[in-house]
Motif scaffolding. Structure first.
Motif, PDB file in Angstrom:
ATOM      1  N   GLN A  57       0.825  -1.201   0.000  1.00 12.19           N
ATOM      2  CA  GLN A  57       0.000   0.000   0.000  1.00 12.19           C
ATOM      3  C   GLN A  57       0.862   1.256   0.000  1.00 12.19           C
ATOM      4  OE1 GLN A  57      -2.917  -0.491   3.194  1.00 12.19           O
ATOM      5  NE2 GLN A  57      -4.356  -0.837   1.540  1.00 12.19           N
ATOM      6  N   LYS A  58       0.375   2.249  -0.698  1.00 12.18           N
ATOM      7  CA  LYS A  58       1.104   3.497  -0.864  1.00 12.18           C
ATOM      8  C   LYS A  58       0.627   4.540   0.138  1.00 12.18           C
ATOM      9  CE  LYS A  58       3.034   2.056  -4.690  1.00 12.18           C
ATOM     10  NZ  LYS A  58       4.426   1.868  -4.857  1.00 12.18           N
ATOM     11  N   ARG A  59       1.519   5.466   0.446  1.00 11.11           N
ATOM     12  CA  ARG A  59       1.159   6.618   1.271  1.00 11.11           C
ATOM     13  C   ARG A  59       0.849   7.777   0.328  1.00 11.11           C
ATOM     14  NH1 ARG A  59       5.806   7.977   3.836  1.00 11.11           N
ATOM     15  NH2 ARG A  59       4.716   9.366   5.238  1.00 11.11           N
ATOM     16  N   ILE A  60      -0.258   8.443   0.574  1.00 13.90           N
ATOM     17  CA  ILE A  60      -0.697   9.509  -0.311  1.00 13.90           C
ATOM     18  C   ILE A  60      -0.833  10.814   0.476  1.00 13.90           C
ATOM     19  CG2 ILE A  60      -3.163   8.951  -0.060  1.00 13.90           C
ATOM     20  CD1 ILE A  60      -3.410   9.608  -3.123  1.00 13.90           C
ATOM     21  N   CYS A  61      -0.561  11.912  -0.193  1.00 16.13           N
ATOM     22  CA  CYS A  61      -0.602  13.227   0.440  1.00 16.13           C
ATOM     23  C   CYS A  61      -1.457  14.163  -0.416  1.00 16.13           C
ATOM     24  CB  CYS A  61       0.826  13.767   0.538  1.00 16.13           C
ATOM     25  SG  CYS A  61       0.927  15.456   1.135  1.00 16.13           S
ATOM     26  N   ILE A  62      -2.319  14.922   0.250  1.00 16.19           N
ATOM     27  CA  ILE A  62      -3.140  15.924  -0.440  1.00 16.19           C
ATOM     28  C   ILE A  62      -2.642  17.299  -0.004  1.00 16.19           C
ATOM     29  CG2 ILE A  62      -5.472  16.827  -0.821  1.00 16.19           C
ATOM     30  CD1 ILE A  62      -6.509  14.101   0.328  1.00 16.19           C
ATOM     31  N   ILE A  63      -2.270  18.126  -0.966  1.00 15.55           N
ATOM     32  CA  ILE A  63      -1.863  19.491  -0.656  1.00 15.55           C
ATOM     33  C   ILE A  63      -2.839  20.416  -1.370  1.00 15.55           C
ATOM     34  CG2 ILE A  63      -0.010  21.202  -0.734  1.00 15.55           C
ATOM     35  CD1 ILE A  63       1.959  18.815  -0.994  1.00 15.55           C
ATOM     36  N   ASP A  64      -3.736  20.998  -0.582  1.00 22.06           N
ATOM     37  CA  ASP A  64      -4.829  21.786  -1.157  1.00 22.06           C
ATOM     38  C   ASP A  64      -5.427  22.670  -0.069  1.00 22.06           C
ATOM     39  OD1 ASP A  64      -7.483  22.486  -2.336  1.00 22.06           O
ATOM     40  OD2 ASP A  64      -6.872  21.023  -3.856  1.00 22.06           O
ATOM     41  N   ASP A  65      -5.839  23.875  -0.438  1.00 15.74           N
ATOM     42  CA  ASP A  65      -6.402  24.788   0.561  1.00 15.74           C
ATOM     43  C   ASP A  65      -7.924  24.695   0.663  1.00 15.74           C
ATOM     44  OD1 ASP A  65      -6.455  25.901  -2.039  1.00 15.74           O
ATOM     45  OD2 ASP A  65      -6.827  27.900  -1.223  1.00 15.74           O
ATOM     46  N   ASP A  66      -8.550  23.819  -0.113  1.00 17.90           N
ATOM     47  CA  ASP A  66     -10.010  23.686  -0.098  1.00 17.90           C
ATOM     48  C   ASP A  66     -10.413  22.538   0.842  1.00 17.90           C
ATOM     49  OD1 ASP A  66     -12.668  23.010  -0.570  1.00 17.90           O
ATOM     50  OD2 ASP A  66     -12.543  23.274  -2.735  1.00 17.90           O
TER      51      ASP A  66
END
Length: 127
Positions: free
Chosen positions: A3-12
Protein backbone atom coordinates in the motif's frame (compact mmCIF):
# COMPACT_ATOMS: atom_id res chain seq x y z
CA UNK A 1 0.20 -5.32 -3.23
CA UNK A 2 2.16 -2.90 -1.08
CA UNK A 3 0.00 0.00 0.00
CA UNK A 4 1.10 3.50 -0.86
CA UNK A 5 1.16 6.62 1.27
CA UNK A 6 -0.70 9.51 -0.31
CA UNK A 7 -0.60 13.23 0.44
CA UNK A 8 -3.14 15.92 -0.44
CA UNK A 9 -1.86 19.49 -0.66
CA UNK A 10 -4.83 21.79 -1.16
CA UNK A 11 -6.40 24.79 0.56
CA UNK A 12 -10.01 23.69 -0.10
CA UNK A 13 -11.31 21.82 2.99
CA UNK A 14 -14.35 20.36 1.20
CA UNK A 15 -12.26 18.99 -1.65
CA UNK A 16 -9.83 17.46 0.87
CA UNK A 17 -12.65 15.87 2.87
CA UNK A 18 -14.29 14.33 -0.21
CA UNK A 19 -10.97 13.14 -1.62
CA UNK A 20 -9.96 11.57 1.72
CA UNK A 21 -13.27 9.69 1.87
CA UNK A 22 -12.68 8.38 -1.66
CA UNK A 23 -9.12 7.37 -0.78
CA UNK A 24 -10.44 5.42 2.23
CA UNK A 25 -13.04 3.74 -0.01
CA UNK A 26 -10.37 2.39 -2.37
CA UNK A 27 -8.56 0.66 0.52
CA UNK A 28 -5.45 0.95 -1.66
CA UNK A 29 -3.56 3.49 0.43
CA UNK A 30 -2.03 2.85 3.85
CA UNK A 31 -1.95 6.47 4.99
CA UNK A 32 -3.29 9.86 3.94
CA UNK A 33 -1.66 13.08 5.05
CA UNK A 34 -2.84 16.54 4.13
CA UNK A 35 -1.61 20.12 4.11
CA UNK A 36 -3.31 23.46 3.42
CA UNK A 37 -0.47 24.80 1.27
CA UNK A 38 2.93 23.97 -0.14
CA UNK A 39 4.81 25.69 2.66
CA UNK A 40 3.25 23.48 5.37
CA UNK A 41 4.12 20.39 3.32
CA UNK A 42 7.74 21.41 2.69
CA UNK A 43 8.30 22.19 6.40
CA UNK A 44 6.90 18.76 7.33
CA UNK A 45 8.88 16.85 4.68
CA UNK A 46 12.12 18.63 5.62
CA UNK A 47 11.58 17.92 9.32
CA UNK A 48 10.77 14.23 8.84
CA UNK A 49 12.89 13.50 5.72
CA UNK A 50 10.01 11.24 4.79
CA UNK A 51 8.17 11.65 1.50
CA UNK A 52 4.85 10.04 0.60
CA UNK A 53 4.66 7.83 -2.48
CA UNK A 54 1.99 9.94 -4.18
CA UNK A 55 1.05 13.61 -3.93
CA UNK A 56 -2.14 15.27 -5.13
CA UNK A 57 -1.14 18.89 -5.54
CA UNK A 58 -3.30 21.95 -6.12
CA UNK A 59 -1.75 24.89 -7.99
CA UNK A 60 -3.65 27.85 -6.58
CA UNK A 61 -3.01 28.13 -2.84
CA UNK A 62 -2.10 30.90 -0.39
CA UNK A 63 1.39 31.23 1.12
CA UNK A 64 3.14 28.88 -1.33
CA UNK A 65 1.40 27.82 -4.51
CA UNK A 66 1.84 24.53 -6.33
CA UNK A 67 4.57 25.79 -8.66
CA UNK A 68 6.66 27.21 -5.79
CA UNK A 69 6.10 23.94 -3.92
CA UNK A 70 7.34 21.91 -6.91
CA UNK A 71 10.53 24.00 -7.14
CA UNK A 72 11.30 23.28 -3.49
CA UNK A 73 10.09 19.68 -3.61
CA UNK A 74 12.36 18.74 -6.53
CA UNK A 75 15.38 19.95 -4.52
CA UNK A 76 14.14 18.07 -1.46
CA UNK A 77 13.74 14.81 -3.40
CA UNK A 78 17.39 15.03 -4.46
CA UNK A 79 18.57 15.72 -0.89
CA UNK A 80 16.48 12.93 0.67
CA UNK A 81 17.15 10.66 -2.32
CA UNK A 82 13.58 9.44 -2.60
CA UNK A 83 11.19 10.06 -5.44
CA UNK A 84 7.48 10.67 -5.15
CA UNK A 85 4.94 10.77 -7.93
CA UNK A 86 3.12 14.08 -8.15
CA UNK A 87 -0.30 14.50 -9.71
CA UNK A 88 -1.41 18.08 -10.15
CA UNK A 89 -5.09 18.19 -9.21
CA UNK A 90 -6.47 21.49 -10.36
CA UNK A 91 -9.63 23.18 -11.47
CA UNK A 92 -7.47 25.23 -13.87
CA UNK A 93 -8.23 24.66 -17.53
CA UNK A 94 -5.38 26.89 -18.71
CA UNK A 95 -3.21 25.20 -21.32
CA UNK A 96 -0.20 27.11 -19.90
CA UNK A 97 -0.62 25.26 -16.59
CA UNK A 98 -0.76 21.89 -18.34
CA UNK A 99 2.38 22.73 -20.34
CA UNK A 100 4.21 24.05 -17.26
CA UNK A 101 3.41 20.82 -15.38
CA UNK A 102 5.29 18.86 -18.07
CA UNK A 103 8.48 20.79 -17.18
CA UNK A 104 8.70 19.02 -13.82
CA UNK A 105 10.21 15.53 -13.87
CA UNK A 106 8.31 14.47 -10.73
CA UNK A 107 4.90 15.42 -12.16
CA UNK A 108 3.25 12.38 -13.69
CA UNK A 109 -0.05 13.87 -14.79
CA UNK A 110 -2.27 16.94 -14.71
CA UNK A 111 -5.72 15.97 -13.41
CA UNK A 112 -8.90 17.99 -13.43
CA UNK A 113 -10.81 18.30 -10.17
CA UNK A 114 -12.71 16.64 -8.74
CA UNK A 115 -10.83 13.35 -8.63
CA UNK A 116 -13.12 10.34 -8.67
CA UNK A 117 -12.81 6.84 -7.24
CA UNK A 118 -11.83 5.37 -10.60
CA UNK A 119 -8.95 7.84 -10.97
CA UNK A 120 -7.66 7.12 -7.45
CA UNK A 121 -7.64 3.39 -8.21
CA UNK A 122 -5.73 3.98 -11.46
CA UNK A 123 -3.18 6.14 -9.62
CA UNK A 124 -2.63 3.36 -7.06
CA UNK A 125 -2.18 0.77 -9.81
CA UNK A 126 0.25 2.93 -11.83
CA UNK A 127 2.62 3.55 -8.95
Amino acid sequence: MLQKRICIIDDDPIYKLITKKLIQKTKLYSETIEFNNGNEAIIYFEATSDLPDILLLDIEMPEMDGWEFLDEFCKLEKRINKESTVYIASSSIAIEDKLKAKEYKCVKEFLSKPINLDKLQKIAEQN
